[in-house]
Structure formats: structure tokens, C-alpha cells
Design a protein around this motif. Structure first.
Motif, PDB file in Angstrom:
ATOM      1  N   ALA A   1       0.854  -1.186   0.000  1.00  0.00           N
ATOM      2  CA  ALA A   1       0.000   0.000   0.000  1.00  0.00           C
ATOM      3  C   ALA A   1       0.890   1.235   0.000  1.00  0.00           C
ATOM      4  O   ALA A   1       2.013   1.205   0.503  1.00  0.00           O
ATOM      5  CB  ALA A   1      -0.906   0.001   1.227  1.00  0.00           C
ATOM      6  N   ASP A   2       0.373   2.324  -0.600  1.00  0.00           N
ATOM      7  CA  ASP A   2       1.134   3.576  -0.574  1.00  0.00           C
ATOM      8  C   ASP A   2       1.081   4.183   0.824  1.00  0.00           C
ATOM      9  O   ASP A   2       2.046   4.768   1.300  1.00  0.00           O
ATOM     10  CB  ASP A   2       0.546   4.559  -1.587  1.00  0.00           C
ATOM     11  N   ILE A   3      -0.092   4.056   1.454  1.00  0.00           N
ATOM     12  CA  ILE A   3      -0.261   4.587   2.803  1.00  0.00           C
ATOM     13  C   ILE A   3      -0.931   3.510   3.642  1.00  0.00           C
ATOM     14  O   ILE A   3      -1.854   2.838   3.202  1.00  0.00           O
ATOM     15  CB  ILE A   3      -1.160   5.849   2.798  1.00  0.00           C
ATOM     16  N   GLY A   4      -0.441   3.341   4.892  1.00  0.00           N
ATOM     17  CA  GLY A   4      -1.122   2.463   5.826  1.00  0.00           C
ATOM     18  C   GLY A   4      -1.929   3.310   6.796  1.00  0.00           C
ATOM     19  O   GLY A   4      -1.573   4.452   7.075  1.00  0.00           O
ATOM     20  N   MET A   5      -3.038   2.740   7.293  1.00  0.00           N
ATOM     21  CA  MET A   5      -3.818   3.449   8.303  1.00  0.00           C
ATOM     22  C   MET A   5      -3.662   2.700   9.619  1.00  0.00           C
ATOM     23  O   MET A   5      -3.890   1.494   9.680  1.00  0.00           O
ATOM     24  CB  MET A   5      -5.301   3.473   7.920  1.00  0.00           C
ATOM     25  N   ALA A   6      -3.273   3.411  10.687  1.00  0.00           N
ATOM     26  CA  ALA A   6      -3.143   2.785  11.998  1.00  0.00           C
ATOM     27  C   ALA A   6      -3.896   3.640  13.003  1.00  0.00           C
ATOM     28  O   ALA A   6      -3.615   4.828  13.130  1.00  0.00           O
ATOM     29  CB  ALA A   6      -1.673   2.661  12.394  1.00  0.00           C
ATOM     30  N   SER A   7      -4.851   3.027  13.712  1.00  0.00           N
ATOM     31  CA  SER A   7      -5.593   3.831  14.684  1.00  0.00           C
ATOM     32  C   SER A   7      -4.881   3.792  16.033  1.00  0.00           C
ATOM     33  O   SER A   7      -5.451   3.454  17.047  1.00  0.00           O
ATOM     34  CB  SER A   7      -7.033   3.346  14.800  1.00  0.00           C
ATOM     35  N   ARG A   8      -3.594   4.082  16.016  1.00  0.00           N
ATOM     36  CA  ARG A   8      -2.791   4.195  17.239  1.00  0.00           C
ATOM     37  C   ARG A   8      -1.530   4.963  16.893  1.00  0.00           C
ATOM     38  O   ARG A   8      -1.239   5.180  15.706  1.00  0.00           O
ATOM     39  CB  ARG A   8      -2.435   2.818  17.781  1.00  0.00           C
ATOM     40  N   ALA A   9      -0.780   5.370  17.926  1.00  0.00           N
ATOM     41  CA  ALA A   9       0.494   6.023  17.658  1.00  0.00           C
ATOM     42  C   ALA A   9       1.492   4.961  17.205  1.00  0.00           C
ATOM     43  O   ALA A   9       1.318   3.778  17.488  1.00  0.00           O
ATOM     44  CB  ALA A   9       0.986   6.710  18.924  1.00  0.00           C
ATOM     45  N   LEU A  10       2.524   5.363  16.483  1.00  0.00           N
ATOM     46  CA  LEU A  10       3.543   4.395  16.062  1.00  0.00           C
ATOM     47  C   LEU A  10       4.310   3.894  17.281  1.00  0.00           C
ATOM     48  O   LEU A  10       4.572   4.637  18.225  1.00  0.00           O
ATOM     49  CB  LEU A  10       4.496   5.049  15.067  1.00  0.00           C
ATOM     50  N   LYS A  11       4.633   2.605  17.273  1.00  0.00           N
ATOM     51  CA  LYS A  11       5.389   2.029  18.381  1.00  0.00           C
ATOM     52  C   LYS A  11       6.870   2.378  18.230  1.00  0.00           C
ATOM     53  O   LYS A  11       7.316   2.713  17.135  1.00  0.00           O
ATOM     54  CB  LYS A  11       5.221   0.503  18.377  1.00  0.00           C
ATOM     55  N   PRO A  12       7.639   2.271  19.336  1.00  0.00           N
ATOM     56  CA  PRO A  12       9.063   2.619  19.244  1.00  0.00           C
ATOM     57  C   PRO A  12       9.792   1.840  18.143  1.00  0.00           C
ATOM     58  O   PRO A  12      10.643   2.388  17.447  1.00  0.00           O
ATOM     59  CB  PRO A  12       9.602   2.248  20.627  1.00  0.00           C
ATOM     60  N   GLN A  13       9.431   0.560  17.944  1.00  0.00           N
ATOM     61  CA  GLN A  13      10.130  -0.229  16.920  1.00  0.00           C
ATOM     62  C   GLN A  13       9.680   0.127  15.507  1.00  0.00           C
ATOM     63  O   GLN A  13      10.196  -0.417  14.538  1.00  0.00           O
ATOM     64  CB  GLN A  13       9.978  -1.730  17.173  1.00  0.00           C
ATOM     65  N   GLU A  14       8.706   1.047  15.400  1.00  0.00           N
ATOM     66  CA  GLU A  14       8.264   1.481  14.078  1.00  0.00           C
ATOM     67  C   GLU A  14       8.759   2.891  13.766  1.00  0.00           C
ATOM     68  O   GLU A  14       8.207   3.579  12.926  1.00  0.00           O
ATOM     69  CB  GLU A  14       6.725   1.435  14.012  1.00  0.00           C
ATOM     70  N   LYS A  15       9.798   3.319  14.460  1.00  0.00           N
ATOM     71  CA  LYS A  15      10.249   4.703  14.346  1.00  0.00           C
ATOM     72  C   LYS A  15      10.836   5.043  12.974  1.00  0.00           C
ATOM     73  O   LYS A  15      10.958   6.205  12.620  1.00  0.00           O
ATOM     74  CB  LYS A  15      11.282   5.033  15.453  1.00  0.00           C
ATOM     75  N   ASP A  16      11.213   4.002  12.196  1.00  0.00           N
ATOM     76  CA  ASP A  16      11.755   4.292  10.865  1.00  0.00           C
ATOM     77  C   ASP A  16      10.652   4.575   9.854  1.00  0.00           C
ATOM     78  O   ASP A  16      10.927   4.896   8.710  1.00  0.00           O
ATOM     79  CB  ASP A  16      12.650   3.145  10.382  1.00  0.00           C
ATOM     80  N   LEU A  17       9.383   4.453  10.304  1.00  0.00           N
ATOM     81  CA  LEU A  17       8.267   4.813   9.428  1.00  0.00           C
ATOM     82  C   LEU A  17       7.879   6.273   9.684  1.00  0.00           C
ATOM     83  O   LEU A  17       8.278   6.867  10.675  1.00  0.00           O
ATOM     84  CB  LEU A  17       7.061   3.914   9.714  1.00  0.00           C
TER      85      LEU A  17
ATOM     86  N   PRO B   1      -4.518   8.497  18.577  1.00  0.00           N
ATOM     87  CA  PRO B   1      -4.431   9.257  17.336  1.00  0.00           C
ATOM     88  C   PRO B   1      -4.695   8.360  16.129  1.00  0.00           C
ATOM     89  O   PRO B   1      -4.336   7.183  16.140  1.00  0.00           O
ATOM     90  CB  PRO B   1      -2.980   9.733  17.331  1.00  0.00           C
ATOM     91  N   LEU B   2      -5.375   8.879  15.110  1.00  0.00           N
ATOM     92  CA  LEU B   2      -5.564   8.154  13.851  1.00  0.00           C
ATOM     93  C   LEU B   2      -4.438   8.579  12.921  1.00  0.00           C
ATOM     94  O   LEU B   2      -4.315   9.751  12.580  1.00  0.00           O
ATOM     95  CB  LEU B   2      -6.930   8.481  13.254  1.00  0.00           C
ATOM     96  N   THR B   3      -3.618   7.622  12.528  1.00  0.00           N
ATOM     97  CA  THR B   3      -2.361   7.951  11.873  1.00  0.00           C
ATOM     98  C   THR B   3      -2.284   7.365  10.466  1.00  0.00           C
ATOM     99  O   THR B   3      -2.632   6.203  10.269  1.00  0.00           O
ATOM    100  CB  THR B   3      -1.189   7.372  12.708  1.00  0.00           C
ATOM    101  N   LEU B   4      -1.841   8.196   9.519  1.00  0.00           N
ATOM    102  CA  LEU B   4      -1.473   7.670   8.201  1.00  0.00           C
ATOM    103  C   LEU B   4       0.016   7.333   8.254  1.00  0.00           C
ATOM    104  O   LEU B   4       0.807   8.099   8.802  1.00  0.00           O
ATOM    105  CB  LEU B   4      -1.740   8.705   7.106  1.00  0.00           C
ATOM    106  N   VAL B   5       0.388   6.196   7.689  1.00  0.00           N
ATOM    107  CA  VAL B   5       1.769   5.728   7.802  1.00  0.00           C
ATOM    108  C   VAL B   5       2.380   5.570   6.407  1.00  0.00           C
ATOM    109  O   VAL B   5       1.764   4.962   5.532  1.00  0.00           O
ATOM    110  CB  VAL B   5       1.812   4.368   8.532  1.00  0.00           C
ATOM    111  N   THR B   6       3.559   6.134   6.209  1.00  0.00           N
ATOM    112  CA  THR B   6       4.269   5.913   4.945  1.00  0.00           C
ATOM    113  C   THR B   6       5.676   5.411   5.244  1.00  0.00           C
ATOM    114  O   THR B   6       6.212   5.643   6.325  1.00  0.00           O
ATOM    115  CB  THR B   6       4.374   7.199   4.109  1.00  0.00           C
TER     116      THR B   6
END
Lengths: 295, 283
Positions: B87-103, B244-249
Motif C-alpha cells: 500500500a502507498d499509505i497504511g492506516m493505523a488507529s494508534r500512535a507508532l510504536k518505538p520499533q516502528e520509528k523508521d516509518l 491518534p488516527l495515523t497515516l503511515v508511509t
């Protein structure tokens, strides 16, 4: 005569073409099933390899995000829900086919059959929705919480009665008129004619109907997911919530990753196994009955 | 806000020229983005999908020739799809976790989770400890917390849902501790279950719950720590159980991707966010 011989000669070439097309299509249908099974195995393989078959039966529970994958409660859930609905729906379906064919006035019988046909066409999600907003609160008032094995059995029963009834009806319509005339001439009462003539001659058809109903009940997902409560626990009575293997896949597949996802494919494999077991049993039963009948 | 409202009053030739230039550059940017790629695939959270899909429709009408394709599948799937490039963008209905900091995460709105009861249940408030005891099976009758003499029906969410994750995290529980009577999939199923059972307790998104409660569905939203569960408290950031509702790239967005994320974060979509009872990031 001439035209018929030319017909035969032209048929032989077109028949050859037809027979090969049919063979090809049959091969495709069979191959497709084989592909589905292979795909299921491939997707389930990581779980079978890393978790192992035994742990699906010995783990403390189903907590896939915490690495526990016990499937037994869901197997029992599926088995009880299916068995219960078959036990309820088979007599109801067969009796209503008998009513429709032998007892009801022709006009009423025709309308009755049409209504059952309509019932067969209602999508399962509609049954589930009705169960969720009507049936489950009713059961909840009687014996809380409401979403339960009983609700699942009742909804499945409603869904498979039409299947069983329509197949039974169709096979009753095929009983040779001579049998019925002879029975009447011998002075059989209506019920003893049904018991001694109709039921024995339609046995295979009735089994086929029940088998089809069984397959539908086993594979039903949405309706069961909406009314059964989906708690992973082996039910100890009718009012306990259950989760079936199909509901487990539908609930969690969209959110599952890695081993969790592979474990869901294992539930799929198990479901396939259960379906095969049922078909095998029914075939065995049918074979034995056919054998007894010819003897 | 203030700058934007001032603009029309102090519009001189220079600002007119500037805004024209802006328009042209925006147009050019749009054209070049279209030339590059006209379609965005967005997957993930089922909470966010209806909102992002509405945003997509408005974006498509503002930028003819583009297509925004929104699919649901849960926050974990949204993040995984963004990482794998599915996907070009992911939708996550939470804040990014520490291990996802490169996103890269782009918050577009906030959502709160609320405890819901049937409207006929006389209970008006529960403490965090009471809720925890109800969910772990220590309290099994409403009598214990001052309600009617009736067994409690505990409604829980299926594994893998971010609502469950957030709930467990807030109450410091593990899913093994929960003694549920009903396990549900999406928010609507949870609301229907509670609405059909006067003795049930469940938890769902505030947005969905408030919408249904104001549209005649017999449910009540319980306050948490004496803070009422409303859109206002979530916007102010004082409601304890919110997300937070977050768009992820995966990469810093460029082209059409950047245009869409800017659009989703702008106040052009506030009405869409409010319509779904989420809380916009801009007042």
C-alpha cells in the motif's frame, strides 16, 4: 433415414469435441480443489512446522498474539453447533416435505414449497442479523448472556431446513406412482404407506439432503459469528457461548500476521478435514443402505 | 487560522500575484503528480477506513484523474502493507510504536475508546478498578457495583484489533485475564450486542458510540476518571482512553502522496471528520 445417418456421423465428431471439453472441465474442477488444498497446506505449513500439530490440542488456550494456539474448543464448538442443527432440522425438514407432498391441499402445498424456496434464498448474513437483534436478546432474557450455542443451533436449523426439505420433496416426487397406487389398493393408511413405502424408497434422497444441510451448517460463517458469542471455550451446556472454526477465521484473518495467520489456515485445514469426514461417513452409510436395498 | 482570515482584508496586488502563482504551482504540481501516478492504495484500520474513504472521494473530485483506493484490514495490516509496499499509505488507529520509528506517521484525527452500557442500566459511572474487576471476572453481578441484581455480560474484542490492544494497555491487562461472554469483531457489532442486552458492558470507539447514541440506539457512554466520554474531551486531549488516527508511509511522501497527506491534515476535511464523530486536529 438418410438424414438420421448423417446426424449420427456429424454427432461423432461433435461428440468427440464435447467429450474432450467435458473431460477438460472436469479436470479443471478437480484440479481446482487440489489447488485449494495445496494452498491451504502451503499457508498452514509455517504453523505446522514451528508450532507443531500437538500444540494445537495441548496449548493452554487460544491466545495467538501471546503464542498459544489451542484449537480444541473451536472444534467442539463447530461439532456441537452442526450436530445440534442437523438433529433439529432433519426431522423438521423431512416432516414438512411429507406434509407438503401428502397432507397439504395442492394449492397450500405449492405455496408452502414456494415459501421454503424463498427461505433457502435468504442470504446468511440476514439470518445472522435477525438472530443478533431478535433471537439473542430473547435467549438473553431467558438465560443470560444470550449469544450461545443454542442461538447458533437455532439459526443454523432455520438455514438448513429448506435444503433438507427441498431435496426430500424432490425425491418424494420421484417415487413411482405405481408404488403409491399399489399401497392404496392394498388398503394402507396414509401414514403406513409413508412409513413402509415412501421413506424406504427415498432413503438415499433424504440422506443427500441431510448431507447438503450438514455441509452448509459446517461451512456457515457470518450468521454463526453474529449470534454465537465467539468466546473460545469448550461449551458445557446450551447457553454457553461458542466459537466455530469458520467464525475464528472470519474474526481474525483480517488482523492476523505471521504465525497467527498460519494458525488460522490450520483451522481451515481442520474444517476441510471435518467436511471430508462427514462426506466419507455419509458415503459409507449410503453405500451400505444401497447394498441392503439391492440385497 | 488568524493569518488565513486576514488575507482577504489585506489583499494587495502583491498578494494577488502571489496567490495566482500559488494556484499555478499547485496546478503544475498536481499535473506532474498525476503524470507520475494517478492512484493511491490505502489499507489498514477499520476504524479509519470510512473516514479516509470520504477524504479520498473529496480529494478525487478536487483532483480529477486521481483514484484513492481504501481497503480495511486492521492497523497491523496497514503498517505491514506500508512496510512491504503493498500500500502507498497504511492506516493505523494508534500512535507508532518505538520499533516502528523508521516509518513516517501523520496524525489526521483523534479517536477515544469508551465503555458502553445499555440505556436501561441504572449505573451512571464506574471506576477504573471496577471496570478492570468486571473484565477479569472478579465482579460478576451488577449488584456489587450498585446496580440491579443481574449477571454482567462482558463484551470483548477479537484478537488483533487495535481497540483491544489500547483497552488492555490502559487497564494493564492481558487478554488471558479477560473473562468474556461475547467476543465481537467491529464496533457496530459491539454496539448492537450491548443495545440488545440490558446487562452487557462493552467498549467501542467514541465516534461510533456517540453517533449511534444520538441516533436512537439505546446505549450509554460512561465517563472515565470522572471525565465524560465526548468529542470535546478527546479534542482537548483530557480523555484518558484516546488514540491518534495515523497515516503511515515508508518514505517521506512526495508528489501525489504528499498532496493527499497535506489534504488529509488540512482543515478542508474537518466536516468529514466531525461527521464520523472523530476529533479533527485543527479546531
Amino acid at each position: 433415414m438418410i438424414s438420421s445417418s448423417s446426424n449420427i456421423s456429424s454427432r461423432s465428431t461433435s461428440e468427440g469435441l464435447l467429450s474432450w471439453t467435458v473431460r477438460l472441465l472436469a479436470l479443471m474442477a478437480g484440479g481446482l480443489l487440489l489447488l485449494v488444498v495445496l494452498f491451504l497446506f502451503r499457508e498452514a505449513w509455517p504453523a505446522l512446522q514451528h508450532i507443531g500439530v500437538a500444540r494445537f490440542f495441548s496449548d493452554p488456550g487460544w491466545y495467538p498474539t501471546e503464542d498459544a494456539y489451542r484449537l480444541t474448543p473451536m472444534i467442539w464448538g463447530t461439532v456441537w453447533a452442526t450436530a445440534g442443527s442437523i438433529l433439529l432440522a432433519s426431522p423438521l425438514g423431512i416432516l414438512s416435505a411429507l406434509f407438503c407432498h401428502f397432507y397439504a391441499p395442492p394449492l397450500l402445498g405449492r405455496w408452502y414449497r414456494r415459501m421454503v424456496e424463498l427461505l433457502a434464498g435468504i442470504p446468511s448474513v440476514v439470518f445472522g442479523f435477525w438472530g443478533l437483534v431478535v433471537l439473542v436478546p430473547l435467549i438473553g432474557r431467558w438465560h443470560p448472556p444470550g449469544p450461545s450455542l443454542l442461538a447458533g443451533i437455532l439459526i443454523l436449523t432455520l438455514m438448513i431446513i429448506p435444503t433438507i426439505m427441498l431435496v426430500a420433496h424432490a425425491s418424494m416426487a420421484q417415487v413411482p406412482v405405481a408404488y403409491i397406487h399399489s399401497a392404496t389398493a392394498l388398503g394402507f393408511s396414509r401414514w403406513s404407506m409413508i412409513w413402509h413405502v415412501i421413506l424406504p424408497t427415498t432413503k438415499v434422497g433424504l440422506f443427500t439432503g441431510i448431507l447438503l444441510g450438514l455441509a452448509r451448517a459446517l461451512g456457515e460463517t457470518m450468521a454463526v459469528l453474529m449470534v454465537c458469542g465467539n468466546v473460545v471455550r469448550t461449551p458445557s451446556h446450551l447457553f454457553d457461548p461458542i466459537r466455530t472454526l469458520t467464525a475464528n477465521i472470519a474474526l481474525e484473518m483480517a488482523y492476523a500476521l505471521g504465525q497467527h495467520r498460519a494458525a488460522l489456515f490450520v483451522s481451515g485445514l481442520l474444517l476441510l478435514g471435518l467436511a471430508m469426514l462427514c462426506v466419507g461417513m455419509a458415503e459409507g452409510l449410503r453405500y451400505r443402505n444401497a447394498y441392503v436395498a439391492t440385497k | 487560522m488568524s493569518k488565513i482570515s486576514k488575507m482577504p482584508t489585506s489583499r494587495g496586488p502583491a498578494t494577488v500575484f502571489l496567490s495566482c502563482l500559488l494556484c499555478v504551482s499547485a496546478l503544475l504540481g498536481q499535473v506532474s503528480a498525476e503524470a507520475k501516478e494517478g492512484k493511491l492504495v490505502i489499507t489498514g484500520s477499520s476504524t479509519m477506513a470510512p473516514l479516509v474513504s470520504e477524504m479520498g472521494k473529496r480529494f478525487e473530485s478536487l483532483h480529477p484523474g486521481t483514484r484513492i483506493d481504501v481497503q480495511t484490514g486492521g492497523s497491523s495490516r496497514g503498517i505491514a502493507d506500508a512496510v512491504n509496499g503493498l500500500a502507498d499509505i497504511g492506516m493505523a488507529s494508534r500512535a507508532l510504536k518505538p520499533q516502528e520509528k523508521d516509518l513516517y506517521g501523520w496524525v489526521i484525527a483523534h479517536d477515544g475508546i469508551t465503555i458502553i452500557l445499555h440505556k436501561d442500566n441504572p449505573i451512571q459511572t464506574l471506576t477504573d478498578d471496577q471496570i478492570k474487576d468486571i473484565y477479569t471476572g472478579i465482579i460478576t453481578n451488577w449488584k456489587t457495583v450498585g446496580g440491579l441484581d443481574a449477571p454482567i455480560t462482558v463484551v470483548n474484542k477479537a484478537e488483533g484489533r487495535s481497540t483491544l490492544e489500547l483497552f488492555l494497555h490502559y487497564f494493564t491487562l492481558s487478554n488471558r485475564d479477560i473473562h468474556a461472554h461475547v467476543v465481537i469483531g467491529d464496533n457496530e457489532q459491539g454496539i448492537k450486542t450491548v443495545a440488545g442486552n440490558p446487562h452487557a458492558i462493552g467498549y467501542v470507539s467514541i465516534g461510533t458510540a456517540q453517533y449511534d447514541a444520538t441516533h436512537g440506539i439505546p446505549i450509554r457512554l460512561l465517563p472515565l476518571q470522572h471525565i465524560p466520554a465526548t468529542i470535546e474531551t478527546v479534542r482537548k486531549g483530557i480523555f484518558p482512553l484516546s488514540r491518534p488516527l495515523t497515516l503511515v508511509t515508508k518514505f517521506p511522501p512526495t508528489g501525489l502522496l504528499e498532496t493527499f497527506i497535506d489534504f488529509a491534515q488540512s482543515n478542508q476535511v474537518n466536516d468529514l471528520i466531525l461527521k464520523q464523530y472523530f476529533v479533527p486536529i485543527h479546531e
